[in-house]
Design a protein around this motif. Structure first.
Motif, PDB file in Angstrom:
ATOM      1  N   SER A  19      -0.272   7.716  50.102  1.00  0.00           N
ATOM      2  CA  SER A  19      -0.422   6.316  49.726  1.00  0.00           C
ATOM      3  C   SER A  19      -1.370   5.616  50.689  1.00  0.00           C
ATOM      4  N   LEU A  20      -1.990   4.570  50.211  1.00  0.00           N
ATOM      5  CA  LEU A  20      -2.828   3.703  51.032  1.00  0.00           C
ATOM      6  C   LEU A  20      -2.641   2.282  50.549  1.00  0.00           C
ATOM      7  N   ARG A  21      -2.775   1.322  51.473  1.00  0.00           N
ATOM      8  CA  ARG A  21      -2.812  -0.077  51.089  1.00  0.00           C
ATOM      9  C   ARG A  21      -4.125  -0.676  51.559  1.00  0.00           C
ATOM     10  N   LEU A  22      -4.883  -1.163  50.619  1.00  0.00           N
ATOM     11  CA  LEU A  22      -6.127  -1.858  50.924  1.00  0.00           C
ATOM     12  C   LEU A  22      -5.864  -3.348  51.054  1.00  0.00           C
ATOM     13  N   SER A  23      -6.626  -3.977  51.924  1.00  0.00           N
ATOM     14  CA  SER A  23      -6.554  -5.422  52.100  1.00  0.00           C
ATOM     15  C   SER A  23      -7.929  -6.029  51.891  1.00  0.00           C
ATOM     16  N   CYS A  24      -7.941  -7.263  51.456  1.00  0.00           N
ATOM     17  CA  CYS A  24      -9.195  -8.000  51.305  1.00  0.00           C
ATOM     18  C   CYS A  24      -8.958  -9.426  51.791  1.00  0.00           C
ATOM     19  N   ALA A  25      -9.603  -9.774  52.876  1.00  0.00           N
ATOM     20  CA  ALA A  25      -9.486 -11.111  53.438  1.00  0.00           C
ATOM     21  C   ALA A  25     -10.625 -11.980  52.921  1.00  0.00           C
ATOM     22  N   ALA A  26     -10.275 -13.146  52.413  1.00  0.00           N
ATOM     23  CA  ALA A  26     -11.259 -14.045  51.821  1.00  0.00           C
ATOM     24  C   ALA A  26     -11.473 -15.269  52.697  1.00  0.00           C
ATOM     25  N   SER A  27     -12.702 -15.754  52.710  1.00  0.00           N
ATOM     26  CA  SER A  27     -13.022 -17.002  53.385  1.00  0.00           C
ATOM     27  C   SER A  27     -14.116 -17.706  52.600  1.00  0.00           C
ATOM     28  N   GLY A  28     -14.224 -19.000  52.812  1.00  0.00           N
ATOM     29  CA  GLY A  28     -15.251 -19.771  52.126  1.00  0.00           C
ATOM     30  C   GLY A  28     -14.840 -20.269  50.751  1.00  0.00           C
ATOM     31  N   ILE A  29     -13.609 -19.981  50.351  1.00  0.00           N
ATOM     32  CA  ILE A  29     -13.081 -20.492  49.087  1.00  0.00           C
ATOM     33  C   ILE A  29     -11.660 -20.980  49.331  1.00  0.00           C
ATOM     34  N   THR A  30     -11.187 -21.845  48.430  1.00  0.00           N
ATOM     35  CA  THR A  30      -9.776 -22.223  48.449  1.00  0.00           C
ATOM     36  C   THR A  30      -9.030 -21.111  47.739  1.00  0.00           C
ATOM     37  N   PHE A  31      -8.647 -20.127  48.535  1.00  0.00           N
ATOM     38  CA  PHE A  31      -8.176 -18.843  48.008  1.00  0.00           C
ATOM     39  C   PHE A  31      -7.072 -19.007  46.975  1.00  0.00           C
ATOM     40  N   SER A  32      -6.161 -19.918  47.220  1.00  0.00           N
ATOM     41  CA  SER A  32      -4.995 -20.057  46.355  1.00  0.00           C
ATOM     42  C   SER A  32      -5.329 -20.569  44.969  1.00  0.00           C
ATOM     43  N   MET A  33      -6.581 -20.950  44.734  1.00  0.00           N
ATOM     44  CA  MET A  33      -6.976 -21.462  43.425  1.00  0.00           C
ATOM     45  C   MET A  33      -7.612 -20.390  42.539  1.00  0.00           C
ATOM     46  N   TYR A  34      -7.895 -19.224  43.117  1.00  0.00           N
ATOM     47  CA  TYR A  34      -8.693 -18.226  42.405  1.00  0.00           C
ATOM     48  C   TYR A  34      -7.930 -16.953  42.118  1.00  0.00           C
ATOM     49  N   SER A  35      -8.122 -16.406  40.915  1.00  0.00           N
ATOM     50  CA  SER A  35      -7.695 -15.045  40.674  1.00  0.00           C
ATOM     51  C   SER A  35      -8.573 -14.113  41.509  1.00  0.00           C
ATOM     52  N   MET A  36      -8.095 -12.908  41.714  1.00  0.00           N
ATOM     53  CA  MET A  36      -8.834 -11.917  42.486  1.00  0.00           C
ATOM     54  C   MET A  36      -8.769 -10.576  41.776  1.00  0.00           C
ATOM     55  N   GLY A  37      -9.760  -9.752  42.031  1.00  0.00           N
ATOM     56  CA  GLY A  37      -9.785  -8.449  41.390  1.00  0.00           C
ATOM     57  C   GLY A  37     -10.167  -7.334  42.346  1.00  0.00           C
ATOM     58  N   TRP A  38      -9.786  -6.139  41.969  1.00  0.00           N
ATOM     59  CA  TRP A  38     -10.212  -4.921  42.661  1.00  0.00           C
ATOM     60  C   TRP A  38     -10.983  -4.048  41.667  1.00  0.00           C
ATOM     61  N   PHE A  39     -12.056  -3.462  42.157  1.00  0.00           N
ATOM     62  CA  PHE A  39     -12.874  -2.543  41.383  1.00  0.00           C
ATOM     63  C   PHE A  39     -13.127  -1.311  42.242  1.00  0.00           C
ATOM     64  N   ARG A  40     -13.610  -0.239  41.613  1.00  0.00           N
ATOM     65  CA  ARG A  40     -13.979   0.933  42.374  1.00  0.00           C
ATOM     66  C   ARG A  40     -15.192   1.604  41.754  1.00  0.00           C
ATOM     67  N   GLN A  41     -15.936   2.289  42.606  1.00  0.00           N
ATOM     68  CA  GLN A  41     -17.123   3.003  42.152  1.00  0.00           C
ATOM     69  C   GLN A  41     -17.149   4.381  42.786  1.00  0.00           C
ATOM     70  N   ALA A  42     -17.027   5.388  41.939  1.00  0.00           N
ATOM     71  CA  ALA A  42     -17.107   6.771  42.387  1.00  0.00           C
ATOM     72  C   ALA A  42     -18.574   7.205  42.442  1.00  0.00           C
ATOM     73  N   PRO A  43     -18.883   8.229  43.215  1.00  0.00           N
ATOM     74  CA  PRO A  43     -20.269   8.693  43.316  1.00  0.00           C
ATOM     75  C   PRO A  43     -20.864   9.027  41.955  1.00  0.00           C
ATOM     76  N   GLY A  44     -22.030   8.478  41.670  1.00  0.00           N
ATOM     77  CA  GLY A  44     -22.717   8.769  40.428  1.00  0.00           C
ATOM     78  C   GLY A  44     -22.141   8.090  39.203  1.00  0.00           C
ATOM     79  N   LYS A  45     -21.184   7.177  39.400  1.00  0.00           N
ATOM     80  CA  LYS A  45     -20.541   6.510  38.259  1.00  0.00           C
ATOM     81  C   LYS A  45     -20.684   4.999  38.370  1.00  0.00           C
ATOM     82  N   GLU A  46     -20.395   4.322  37.278  1.00  0.00           N
ATOM     83  CA  GLU A  46     -20.434   2.867  37.272  1.00  0.00           C
ATOM     84  C   GLU A  46     -19.193   2.306  37.973  1.00  0.00           C
ATOM     85  N   ARG A  47     -19.321   1.064  38.376  1.00  0.00           N
ATOM     86  CA  ARG A  47     -18.166   0.395  38.974  1.00  0.00           C
ATOM     87  C   ARG A  47     -17.151   0.039  37.885  1.00  0.00           C
ATOM     88  N   ASP A  48     -15.900   0.385  38.121  1.00  0.00           N
ATOM     89  CA  ASP A  48     -14.838   0.203  37.131  1.00  0.00           C
ATOM     90  C   ASP A  48     -13.791  -0.796  37.617  1.00  0.00           C
TER      91      ASP A  48
END
Length: 124
Positions: A17-46
């Motif tokens: 298992s792993l837990r990724l974190s993403c720290a945000a700044s420059g926005i009022t974070f609590s007002m925005y939805s957030m997303g995670w994407f990934r891109q494997a070698p040679g593939k599009e970002r999903d």
């Protein structure tokens, strides 16, 4: 300006298992939805997962439901991605993203702010 900084990636074995974190700044974070994407070698970002501004709604790529969990801590301006039972095919650079629109979960093409990504490598 908006800054998103991912962390928590690394080299793990299949089944770990792993837990990724993403720290945000420059926005009022609590007002925005957030997303995670990934891109494997040679593939599009999903699309991986998304969470609404207050955490009340989540959305996942069908193939990842049950193994990945997105969450957020608005007091820490941070969104998380808990990844369990990792497989070699989960190997990718993982990015967090924020949209311009506030509140609701948005469509993948509506994300405009991106982090630099964190590498996740799963060995068999």
């Amino acid at each position: 300006q908006v800054q998103l900084a991912e962390s928590g990636g690394g080299l793990v074995q299949a089944g770990d298992s792993l837990r990724l974190s993403c720290a945000a700044s420059g926005i009022t974070f609590s007002m925005y939805s957030m997303g995670w994407f990934r891109q494997a070698p040679g593939k599009e970002r999903d699309f991986v997962a998304a969470i609404s501004y207050n955490g009340g709604s989540t959305d996942y790529a069908d193939s990842l439901k049950g193994r990945f969990t997105i969450s957020r801590d608005n007091a820490k301006n941070t969104v998380y991605l808990q990844m369990n039972s990792l497989k070699p095919e989960d190997t990718a650079v993982y990015y967090c993203a924020a949209p311009r629109a506030i509140g609701r979960i948005v469509r993948p093409y509506e994300y405009v702010y991106w982090g630099q990504g964190t590498q996740v490598t799963v060995s068999s």
